[in-house]
Design an enzyme around this catalytic site. Sequence first.
Site, PDB file in Angstrom:
ATOM      1  N   HIS A  67       0.801  -1.251  -0.033  1.00  0.00           N
ATOM      2  CA  HIS A  67       0.061  -0.051  -0.104  1.00  0.00           C
ATOM      3  C   HIS A  67       0.771   1.255  -0.127  1.00  0.00           C
ATOM      4  O   HIS A  67       0.996   2.062   0.854  1.00  0.00           O
ATOM      5  CB  HIS A  67      -1.168   0.170   0.952  1.00  0.00           C
ATOM      6  N   HIS A  70      -4.562  -9.859  13.988  1.00  0.00           N
ATOM      7  CA  HIS A  70      -4.812  -8.684  13.144  1.00  0.00           C
ATOM      8  C   HIS A  70      -5.293  -8.928  11.862  1.00  0.00           C
ATOM      9  O   HIS A  70      -4.958 -10.003  11.247  1.00  0.00           O
ATOM     10  CB  HIS A  70      -3.172  -8.155  12.706  1.00  0.00           C
ATOM     11  N   GLU A 120      -5.594  -7.380   9.021  1.00  0.00           N
ATOM     12  CA  GLU A 120      -5.147  -6.940   7.860  1.00  0.00           C
ATOM     13  C   GLU A 120      -4.710  -7.888   6.770  1.00  0.00           C
ATOM     14  O   GLU A 120      -4.154  -9.200   7.426  1.00  0.00           O
ATOM     15  CB  GLU A 120      -4.008  -5.947   8.115  1.00  0.00           C
ATOM     16  N   ASP A 128      -2.548  -8.943   4.928  1.00  0.00           N
ATOM     17  CA  ASP A 128      -1.206  -9.522   4.744  1.00  0.00           C
ATOM     18  C   ASP A 128      -1.204 -10.571   5.702  1.00  0.00           C
ATOM     19  O   ASP A 128       0.015 -11.601   5.531  1.00  0.00           O
ATOM     20  CB  ASP A 128      -0.266  -8.520   4.741  1.00  0.00           C
ATOM     21  N   HIS A 179      -1.533  -2.499  14.267  1.00  0.00           N
ATOM     22  CA  HIS A 179      -1.584  -1.246  13.601  1.00  0.00           C
ATOM     23  C   HIS A 179      -3.082  -0.694  13.116  1.00  0.00           C
ATOM     24  O   HIS A 179      -2.992   0.184  12.451  1.00  0.00           O
ATOM     25  CB  HIS A 179      -0.387  -1.163  12.586  1.00  0.00           C
ATOM     26  N   ASP A 196       2.530  -6.230  14.055  1.00  0.00           N
ATOM     27  CA  ASP A 196       3.064  -5.364  13.205  1.00  0.00           C
ATOM     28  C   ASP A 196       4.330  -4.675  13.977  1.00  0.00           C
ATOM     29  O   ASP A 196       5.309  -4.408  13.253  1.00  0.00           O
ATOM     30  CB  ASP A 196       2.413  -4.392  12.532  1.00  0.00           C
ATOM     31  N   TYR A 225      10.297   0.731   8.121  1.00  0.00           N
ATOM     32  CA  TYR A 225       9.074   0.282   8.464  1.00  0.00           C
ATOM     33  C   TYR A 225       8.284   1.004   9.456  1.00  0.00           C
ATOM     34  O   TYR A 225       7.081   1.416   9.484  1.00  0.00           O
ATOM     35  CB  TYR A 225       9.106  -0.920   9.157  1.00  0.00           C
ATOM     36  N   HIS A 232       6.503  -9.481  10.366  1.00  0.00           N
ATOM     37  CA  HIS A 232       7.261  -9.227   9.164  1.00  0.00           C
ATOM     38  C   HIS A 232       8.698  -9.341   9.658  1.00  0.00           C
ATOM     39  O   HIS A 232       9.211  -8.674  10.683  1.00  0.00           O
ATOM     40  CB  HIS A 232       6.915  -7.874   8.736  1.00  0.00           C
TER      41      HIS A 232
HETATM   42 FE1  FEO Z   1      -0.850  -4.039   9.398  1.00  0.00          FE
HETATM   43 FE2  FEO Z   1       1.342  -6.180   8.162  1.00  0.00          FE
HETATM   44  O1  FEO Z   1      -0.053  -5.568   8.767  1.00  0.00           O
END
Ligand code: FEO
Length: 394
Positions: free
Chosen positions: A23, A77, A79, A81, A144, A163, A191, A222
């Site tokens: 994004h 989370h 999201e 990903d 996040h 995250d 990041y 990540h």
């Molecule tokens: Fe807020 Fe890696 O997703």
Amino acid sequence: MNTQLAPLVDWVGYIDWTVREFHSYVTSRGSTYNAYLVRGASATALIDTVKAPYADKLIANVRELAGDKVDYLVCNHAEPDHSGAFPAVVQAFPSAEVVCTAKTKDALTRHYDTSSWRFRLVKEGETLDLGGKTLQFFETPMVHWPESMATWLAEDGILFSMDAFGQHYASAARFDDEADLDEVMQEAKKYYANIVLLYARPVAAALKKLGGLPIKVIAPSHGIIWRSRIPLILEAYSRWHVSQPSRKVVVFYSTMWSSTRRMAEAVAEGVASTGCPFKLFNLEFTTDTDLIPELMDAAGFAVGTPTLNMSLMPRMAAALTYVRGLKPAGKFGFTFGSFGWASKGAEEASRYLSEMQVEQISPPVTVRFAPTDEVLAKCRDLGRAMGERALQIQ
Ligand code: FEO
């Protein structure tokens, strides 16, 4: 590849060597989607998943260690990903319960058809006994997304931090003591600046809440897992949290026929004359992803744009929109640029700085067509003033 965080606790995620966009974040070193498998004496839990296209890889990794015996699917989370593979994983392990907060259930249900999912909702501090491995859940709102939580594995001192503390960094190494630490810290800073900066306060609140835990391993969603350099990343987060200014000035600009470039270089000369470190970026060759970490720890920044079609240059508008959204705090600066018949660009850029609450040390410095010696001298003077002020930082 070593994937074991502790006995019966394994990384089972996916290394995405080729992803270059997240994004609007340019992920020049790829990324990983970290999922973890915790096998207790009586139950097995998968913590988070991966992006949807890599569901098969995740499921294969899980089956290699646990066969079909997965009892819980923890979602920290929603999201995509991290949750994208949930539909495939639920289908692969149909008797498993999806463990999450009520807010996460709501978000998952808005993303996917969850009508057949078996949810087990958890609240702040609640525990889940897997048999010699106890998971505990802590809500970390806005780290996040509003529904985010972290999972704590008490017996092994592992914090699955979501995250927070992550990096978009593809590597064959899984742990901080196996990877190139300079690269990892560059990516951790990038990041933070691009993903976490706007949420610095919630992150600080989460750190305060979780900081008392006897953490041996921080396992983010990540990048590299922290086990040997935990104080390093915690100290860095405490600095980044406050956008702590350092003795550095950043000058960034767009240019049309080199007039604004010459003004930018004059500003940089002024900063240089004080001995203050500085960086000079032409936005044609610099991504927003690389710019924002430089601004995060700068004392101040100067912004140059010519006027195009009664406004600022589109590339500068995009950069300032991105920077304004992330709100680096406590900076000073000014804007400058050339124009042809109506001066609008530097003034428009100045409005962005006002919205970011940047203290502007001068009205916009503008010139019609090419900069005169007098205008270049003014740019040098303001650069010098910025450098002298930045050097006062202790
Ligand atoms: Fe807020 Fe890696 O997703």
